[in-house]
Design a protein around this motif. Structure first.
Motif, PDB file in Angstrom:
ATOM      1  N   ILE A  22      26.295  -5.743 -14.165  1.00 49.50           N
ATOM      2  CA  ILE A  22      25.686  -6.486 -15.260  1.00 49.50           C
ATOM      3  C   ILE A  22      24.321  -5.890 -15.589  1.00 49.50           C
ATOM      4  O   ILE A  22      23.575  -5.482 -14.708  1.00 49.50           O
ATOM      5  CB  ILE A  22      25.628  -7.994 -14.957  1.00 49.50           C
ATOM      6  CG1 ILE A  22      25.451  -8.769 -16.250  1.00 49.50           C
ATOM      7  CG2 ILE A  22      24.551  -8.327 -13.955  1.00 49.50           C
ATOM      8  CD1 ILE A  22      26.047 -10.140 -16.212  1.00 49.50           C
ATOM      9  N   PHE A  24      32.753 -11.869 -19.173  1.00 50.26           N
ATOM     10  CA  PHE A  24      31.709 -11.923 -18.150  1.00 50.26           C
ATOM     11  C   PHE A  24      32.171 -11.171 -16.903  1.00 50.26           C
ATOM     12  O   PHE A  24      31.418 -10.401 -16.312  1.00 50.26           O
ATOM     13  CB  PHE A  24      31.375 -13.373 -17.804  1.00 50.26           C
ATOM     14  CG  PHE A  24      30.434 -13.491 -16.655  1.00 50.26           C
ATOM     15  CD1 PHE A  24      29.093 -13.197 -16.824  1.00 50.26           C
ATOM     16  CD2 PHE A  24      30.883 -13.822 -15.385  1.00 50.26           C
ATOM     17  CE1 PHE A  24      28.223 -13.254 -15.758  1.00 50.26           C
ATOM     18  CE2 PHE A  24      30.013 -13.884 -14.320  1.00 50.26           C
ATOM     19  CZ  PHE A  24      28.682 -13.595 -14.505  1.00 50.26           C
ATOM     20  N   ASP A  30      23.438 -18.195 -10.200  1.00 48.48           N
ATOM     21  CA  ASP A  30      24.273 -18.147 -11.393  1.00 48.48           C
ATOM     22  C   ASP A  30      25.622 -17.488 -11.119  1.00 48.48           C
ATOM     23  O   ASP A  30      26.620 -17.851 -11.711  1.00 48.48           O
ATOM     24  CB  ASP A  30      23.556 -17.493 -12.569  1.00 48.48           C
ATOM     25  CG  ASP A  30      22.631 -16.395 -12.115  1.00 48.48           C
ATOM     26  OD1 ASP A  30      22.683 -16.039 -10.924  1.00 48.48           O
ATOM     27  OD2 ASP A  30      21.853 -15.891 -12.929  1.00 48.48           O
ATOM     28  N   TYR A  31      25.651 -16.537 -10.208  1.00 45.45           N
ATOM     29  CA  TYR A  31      26.936 -15.942  -9.849  1.00 45.45           C
ATOM     30  C   TYR A  31      27.799 -16.968  -9.145  1.00 45.45           C
ATOM     31  O   TYR A  31      28.999 -17.038  -9.358  1.00 45.45           O
ATOM     32  CB  TYR A  31      26.737 -14.736  -8.926  1.00 45.45           C
ATOM     33  CG  TYR A  31      26.358 -13.467  -9.639  1.00 45.45           C
ATOM     34  CD1 TYR A  31      25.925 -13.487 -10.961  1.00 45.45           C
ATOM     35  CD2 TYR A  31      26.446 -12.241  -9.009  1.00 45.45           C
ATOM     36  CE1 TYR A  31      25.587 -12.335 -11.609  1.00 45.45           C
ATOM     37  CE2 TYR A  31      26.103 -11.064  -9.653  1.00 45.45           C
ATOM     38  CZ  TYR A  31      25.666 -11.117 -10.956  1.00 45.45           C
ATOM     39  OH  TYR A  31      25.336  -9.958 -11.602  1.00 45.45           O
ATOM     40  N   PRO A  60      28.720  -7.296  -5.574  1.00 44.51           N
ATOM     41  CA  PRO A  60      28.100  -8.059  -6.664  1.00 44.51           C
ATOM     42  C   PRO A  60      27.340  -7.183  -7.646  1.00 44.51           C
ATOM     43  O   PRO A  60      27.126  -7.587  -8.781  1.00 44.51           O
ATOM     44  CB  PRO A  60      27.168  -9.037  -5.948  1.00 44.51           C
ATOM     45  CG  PRO A  60      27.275  -8.752  -4.512  1.00 44.51           C
ATOM     46  CD  PRO A  60      28.305  -7.731  -4.258  1.00 44.51           C
ATOM     47  N   TYR A  67      21.781 -10.626 -20.262  1.00 43.20           N
ATOM     48  CA  TYR A  67      21.429 -10.726 -18.843  1.00 43.20           C
ATOM     49  C   TYR A  67      20.361  -9.709 -18.485  1.00 43.20           C
ATOM     50  O   TYR A  67      19.414 -10.010 -17.761  1.00 43.20           O
ATOM     51  CB  TYR A  67      22.671 -10.519 -17.960  1.00 43.20           C
ATOM     52  CG  TYR A  67      22.411 -10.947 -16.541  1.00 43.20           C
ATOM     53  CD1 TYR A  67      22.697 -12.232 -16.130  1.00 43.20           C
ATOM     54  CD2 TYR A  67      21.842 -10.072 -15.621  1.00 43.20           C
ATOM     55  CE1 TYR A  67      22.427 -12.650 -14.852  1.00 43.20           C
ATOM     56  CE2 TYR A  67      21.569 -10.482 -14.332  1.00 43.20           C
ATOM     57  CZ  TYR A  67      21.863 -11.772 -13.950  1.00 43.20           C
ATOM     58  OH  TYR A  67      21.581 -12.179 -12.689  1.00 43.20           O
ATOM     59  N   VAL A  82      30.291  -8.065 -15.113  1.00 44.14           N
ATOM     60  CA  VAL A  82      29.929  -8.023 -13.691  1.00 44.14           C
ATOM     61  C   VAL A  82      30.620  -6.859 -13.006  1.00 44.14           C
ATOM     62  O   VAL A  82      30.036  -6.152 -12.183  1.00 44.14           O
ATOM     63  CB  VAL A  82      30.317  -9.344 -13.004  1.00 44.14           C
ATOM     64  CG1 VAL A  82      30.122  -9.246 -11.507  1.00 44.14           C
ATOM     65  CG2 VAL A  82      29.497 -10.467 -13.558  1.00 44.14           C
ATOM     66  N   LEU A 107      26.261 -15.683  -2.639  1.00 44.83           N
ATOM     67  CA  LEU A 107      25.867 -15.242  -3.982  1.00 44.83           C
ATOM     68  C   LEU A 107      24.673 -16.025  -4.507  1.00 44.83           C
ATOM     69  O   LEU A 107      24.442 -17.167  -4.140  1.00 44.83           O
ATOM     70  CB  LEU A 107      27.038 -15.436  -4.935  1.00 44.83           C
ATOM     71  CG  LEU A 107      28.273 -14.623  -4.572  1.00 44.83           C
ATOM     72  CD1 LEU A 107      29.441 -15.062  -5.420  1.00 44.83           C
ATOM     73  CD2 LEU A 107      27.994 -13.150  -4.773  1.00 44.83           C
ATOM     74  N   ILE A 158      29.677 -19.069 -11.593  1.00 44.31           N
ATOM     75  CA  ILE A 158      30.836 -18.449 -12.221  1.00 44.31           C
ATOM     76  C   ILE A 158      31.999 -18.316 -11.234  1.00 44.31           C
ATOM     77  O   ILE A 158      33.161 -18.533 -11.593  1.00 44.31           O
ATOM     78  CB  ILE A 158      30.457 -17.069 -12.781  1.00 44.31           C
ATOM     79  CG1 ILE A 158      29.307 -17.207 -13.768  1.00 44.31           C
ATOM     80  CG2 ILE A 158      31.639 -16.411 -13.429  1.00 44.31           C
ATOM     81  CD1 ILE A 158      29.664 -17.847 -15.058  1.00 44.31           C
ATOM     82  N   GLN A 205      17.923 -12.349 -17.808  1.00 45.14           N
ATOM     83  CA  GLN A 205      18.612 -12.768 -16.572  1.00 45.14           C
ATOM     84  C   GLN A 205      19.315 -14.108 -16.743  1.00 45.14           C
ATOM     85  O   GLN A 205      19.312 -14.939 -15.850  1.00 45.14           O
ATOM     86  CB  GLN A 205      17.636 -12.845 -15.372  1.00 45.14           C
ATOM     87  CG  GLN A 205      17.261 -11.509 -14.790  1.00 45.14           C
ATOM     88  CD  GLN A 205      16.281 -10.790 -15.686  1.00 45.14           C
ATOM     89  OE1 GLN A 205      15.302 -11.381 -16.079  1.00 45.14           O
ATOM     90  NE2 GLN A 205      16.562  -9.556 -16.026  1.00 45.14           N
TER      91      GLN A 205
END
Ligand code: ATP
Ligand code: MG
Lengths: 265, 416, 299
Positions: free
Chosen positions: C242, C234, B203-204, C287, C29, C238, B200, B207, C33
């Motif tokens: 996002i 969050f 920033d992912y 993702p 975001y 996601v 990833l 988290i 970002q």
């Protein structure tokens, strides 16, 4: 005369981004000991071509093969970028991508990574073998820096170098991976005429002394015409011409692509 | 000289106006929460008007400081003054062996006699601070060198602590036998967790590691059969020393020396790693992932080694923590703990060993000795993280890269 | 069946709140970002402001709908002001900084705001008045409470208004332009700073709405509610993809139902584990989220 030995052989390369076909059925060969240029207007797909063969993008279709003398040919498709580099392809970047917070020497040393092997245990215990390898790395890197004329900057941070020097550092760094084919993406961008001239000589010298073949993307036509053995011309993802500098510079399609439709009217 | 005064006066008054505006804005902003407070018992409201004055005056002056620092930062980006000053001192210490050696000896002697100079209580605080130095150095590998923002670092700390606690509780295994395995197990966890998540983006990754950290804590809290739930595990043995019986005080001194030795060891390991082939690969990865791969570095593998090594250190310290407090429960392993370790690394200077040490000592010792301040500890952590990022992203002490000397003939040079 | 429906509406309510907070995450975001780690704190501040204001107003004898509306609006104004200020202090100076800096700054902001409320108010749970009164016509309904109905309807209305705002107003169009290409938008004369501020203001106000409604529904709050809710929201952002507004809503609802059914049918001890597990799962396997599209980084 022996038949030319191919180093890189790309056939039928297609790269789609969503609906956009950035490369359409591209065939490019580079032979051993050649300097080949890839030119074309902005957005033609030149950098995309580099990204495909170095494993950063996965092409939609096509075959990419590298022939290392004395070894079996390797198909580059679906290889990770670092494996591509291990197989002898090294590149520079159009928008400089140095390791800014590392010293000049370290930038080059990082690129020796794939040709060295000491691991965590070696780093912690610093045995004889590790020290010798470290020494070899430093010497090799220093020699390359001398070659590109950066030996007086070894301990400076990469970010502190002037622009032209940064471009040359990128070349030294790529060379440190011991490539058989060096890919240069606009090495003269942002250089003044004097620097460009020095670059011209540097590239020729690298080709001879390091025994690498070179594929370069460049907008500076004077440089391209003076050092290339052959030229490929891309426009909107299509290969519109190829040949010797002379042939290309006289090609109508090329002139049209560069001057735009206005030329026709 | 009227002409000289006028622009100055204008400047002063315009700066004053700016600060007054900021001050009024913060008075407005903090009004409901700072002035009013509910008394839960009778549901009446307590009015604290004085707070308004504090906020107003504080914001007025701080806004001057803020603008001054901002202006300095903008000027500084043109020529790095503060840095070169620090660089010169750093260089001086490095080049002059006498300074560095005598400094080291001085610090060494102080550390060795520390437990005899200070009370057992203070030694104990120092042990805690040293534990955070180790945690900071471990996280520094992950965040500072490899540039992977790991917000679940405390999970590996918990793994080490629970491993020792459980082994000791069920099988009576001692501290020294457990210590290496606590590190090893944490490393295994690091690899297991790292393998899926390291693909990833930055920033992912942050988290997801946070999520993992919380999952591990929640499991410890709820899986009573394994972890004894929120009540935790008590009666964990302290470190043994060839079967000697120590008093509590002697134990503290003994643990202090253990910590000093381990911190020294960690320092050596981390500083060697930093200037090794692997360490350079980490930093390169932090600087530019794409270029790093293009230079032949295996991204996943390099990230995994950083992650696993960082985790190992957390595992070690976890084991020590369990042995020091003799009692652990999940409440010690919350996100705030991760945040605190992170702020040590950020504040001290990402990538810098001395920086992390200073960061840990400041952040742990300051609140201990300034009792009045300790209430505001987390508030100050948070604020300092923002301020450091805005004004000095490299931290208090920025990392210095190794220098190499070359003589003219390239064949016989090199004295790193 | 009743149990199922109860869980269904419970999940819908939770999901709506997650969606309201997730909108703020997703908008920020999309535009800069940045994972605005402190966004959950804005929600918490909204709830606390409403609590304090509502208590003061009810001492003055106000009650019913007007109390809810007035304290809600004040909470929105304050949350928006906090969001605006936060951006100016902690993010704006870091626009061109290294990629981890803004995120660390955001974490610092989050810790700061949590402890600010802890110190200025209290570390204990405090009870929150039931600002939403029971509707007479809901008396015979057992599977859903009035407050749940209000939450779901409010979320639907707020999302619709936000969508219309982004589609049709000048500022909305500017937001989309900045989200697509900041440099280009700037060249075309869009005031990027204003757009970013507006994004923070709107996102924060929506979070306050969520904060007031859910606190009134649950009946107690403390300084820590923003942290967990923030991470979950969050996750929702996601999950949906996002940067996408409908994605935030879908993600919120999916997460709400997952939690509600998992705690209802599997185990209530692991409530948060399900949410975090889902987050980890999504980030690893998709993702880009449900509605997001996968993009490759330009080199
Ligand atoms: N990751 C990507 N995603 C989507 N489109 C891309 C991506 N990378 C490149 N493109 C598109 O592919 C086309 C070719 O781009 P490329 O960078 O290869 O051009 P170029 O020939 O190198 O131009 P220049 O001389 O300006 O460097 C452009 O239209 C570009 O927008
Ligand atoms: Mg290009």
């Amino acid at each position: 005369m022996t038949a030319p030995q191919p180093v890189l052989d790309v056939r039928g390369l297609i790269m789609d981004f969503g609906g956009l076909r950035a490369l359409d059925n591209i065939n490019i060969q580079v032979n051993s000991g050649e300097i080949v240029a890839l030119i074309g207007p902005n957005g033609a797909g030149k950098t995309t071509f580099f990204n495909c063969i170095t494993g950063l993008y996965e092409p939609t279709m096509g075959d990419m093969i590298i022939h290392t003398p004395g070894k079996a040919p390797v198909r580059l498709n679906r290889l990770k970028p670092n494996v591509v580099t291990e197989n002898g392809l090294a590149r520079t970047f159009q928008n400089i991508r140095l390791f800014q917070k590392m010293t000049v020497l370290e930038n080059v040393m990082v690129a020796r990574h794939c040709r060295t092997k000491s691991g965590i245990a070696g780093a912690i215990f610093r045995g004889r073998k590790t020290r010798r390898e470290e020494q070899e790395m430093v010497e090799h890197s220093y020699r390359l820096l001398e070659k590109v004329g950066l030996d007086s900057y070894v301990n400076e941070l990469a970010q502190e170098l002037p622009y032209g020097a940064q471009r040359r550092l990128e070349i030294a760094r790529a060379l440190a991976t011991e490539p058989i084919l060096l890919l240069l993406d606009e090495p003269a961008a942002g250089m003044n005429p004097k620097e460009t001239h020095e670059l011209d000589q540097l590239i020729t010298r690298i080709k001879e002394e390091e025994g690498v073949s070179i594929l370069l993307i460049e907008h500076d036509m004077k440089l391209v015409m003076s050092i290339s053995d052959r030229i490929y011309v891309l426009d909107y993802g299509q290969m519109i011409a190829q040949g010797t500098p002379r042939e290309v510079s006289e090609n109508r399609n090329v002139i049209k692509a560069y001057l735009g439709e206005a030329f026709d009217a | 000289m009227k002409t000289d005064w006028k622009p100055l006066m204008q400047r002063v008054s315009s700066e004053m106006i700016k600060s007054i505006v900021v001050s009024l804005w913060f008075v407005f902003l903090t009004f409901p929460l700072m002035v009013m407070k509910i008394r839960p018992l009778d549901q009446t409201i307590e009015w604290r008007w004085m707070n308004l004055v504090y906020v107003g005056v504080g914001a007025f002056f701080l806004s001057f400081v803020w603008r001054y620092l901002m202006a300095r930062k903008e000027r500084g980006s043109e020529k790095d003054e503060g840095d070169s000053w620090q660089k010169r001192i750093g260089m001086k210490i490095r080049s002059d062996k006498r300074i560095s050696v005598s400094g080291l000896i001085g610090v060494g002697i102080f550390v060795l006699i520390f437990p005899f100079l200070f009370s057992s209580y203070q030694t104990s605080i120092m042990i805690t601070a040293l534990m955070y130095v180790m945690l900071g150095l471990g996280l520094n590998i992950v965040v500072g060198l490899a540039g992977l923002l790991d917000l679940g670092y405390v999970a590996f700390y918990a793994v080490g602590a629970y491993f020792y606690a459980l082994m000791n509780h069920h099988f009576g295994i001692g501290f020294w036998a457990a210590l290496p395995f606590a590190g090893g197990l944490a490393a295994v966890f690091g690899i297991l967790l790292g393998f899926p998540v390291l693909r990833l983006k930055g920033d992912y990754l942050a988290i997801v590691t946070l999520g993992f950290g919380e999952i591990i804590r929640l499991i410890l809290e709820n899986w009573n059969e394994l972890s004894y739930g929120p009540s935790g595990i008590a009666g964990i043995s302290r470190p043994g020393f060839f079967g000697f019986e120590f008093t509590l005080q002697q134990h503290t001194v003994y643990l202090f020396y253990i910590m000093v030795a381990l911190v020294a060891l960690t320092t050596i390991v981390v500083s060697r790693l930093r200037n090794s082939r692997i360490g350079r690969a980490w930093i390169a990865l932090r600087e530019d992932e794409v270029a790093c791969q293009a230079m032949g570095i295996d991204k996943t593998r390099t990230k995994l080694t950083a992650f696993a090594l960082g985790a190992t250190w957390a595992g070690f310290v976890g084991c020590i923590f369990a042995a020091k407090t003799t009692f652990i429960n999940p409440a010690s392993f919350t996100f705030m703990e991760s945040a605190m370790i992170l702020s040590i690394v950020v504040l001290g200077g990402m990538g810098s060993i001395v920086g992390v040490m200073v960061g840990a000592l400041v952040l742990i010792l300051l609140p201990e000795y300034l009792r009045a301040f300790s209430e505001y500890r987390m508030l100050a952590f948070g604020a300092s993280m923002v301020i450091i990022m805005v004004f000095r992203p490299q931290g208090i002490i920025s990392g210095i890269r190794q220098r190499y000397e070359f003589r003219k003939q390239p064949q016989q040079e090199v004295s790193p | 069946m009743d149990y199922f429906l109860e869980l269904f509406f419970g999940g819908l309510t939770r999901g709506s709140i997650y969606a309201l907070i997730a909108l703020g995450y997703t908008m920020v975001y999309g535009i800069i970002q940045l994972i605005n780690f402190a966004h959950g704190e804005i929600y918490m501040i909204g709830a606390f402001t409403a609590l304090v204001v509502a208590s003061a107003l009810s001492l003055l004898g106000m009650n019913g709908l007007s109390l809810l509306m007035l304290s809600g609006v004040i909470a929105m104004i304050y949350s928006a002001a906090y969001g605006f200020t936060m951006e100016k202090i902690a993010y704006k100076p870091l626009r061109d900084a290294q990629r981890l800096s803004p995120l660390i700054s955001a974490i610092g902001m989050s810790i700061f705001l949590q402890n600010y409320v802890l110190l200025a108010q209290t570390s204990d749970f405090v009870s929150f008045p039931a600002l939403i009164e029971e509707f007479p016509f809901m008396e015979s309904v057992t599977i859903m409470r009035s407050s749940e109905l209000v939450i779901v309807v409010t979320t639907a209305v707020a999302t619709t208004l936000l969508t219309l705002f982004i589609k049709f107003t000048r500022m909305g169009k500017a937001m989309r332009a900045v989200a697509q290409d900041k440099t280009m938008a700037m060249l075309l004369g869009v005031n990027v700073n204003r757009v970013i501020s507006a994004t923070f203001i709107i996102g924060s106000a929506l979070a306050a709405v969520g904060g007031v409604l859910i606190s009134s529904h649950i009946g107690q709050i403390n300084f820590y509610i923003g942290f967990i809710a923030g991470i979950k929201a969050f996750t929702a952002a996601v999950l949906g993809g996002i940067g996408s507004i409908p994605g935030a809503v879908i993600g919120g609802l999916v997460l709400g139902w997952t939690e509600s059914f998992a705690t209802g049918y599997v185990s209530s001890d692991y409530e948060d584990v399900f949410a975090f597990g889902l987050l980890v799962f999504i980030l690893i396997f998709r993702p880009a989220g449900i509605l997001g599209k996968t993009t490759s980084e330009k080199v």
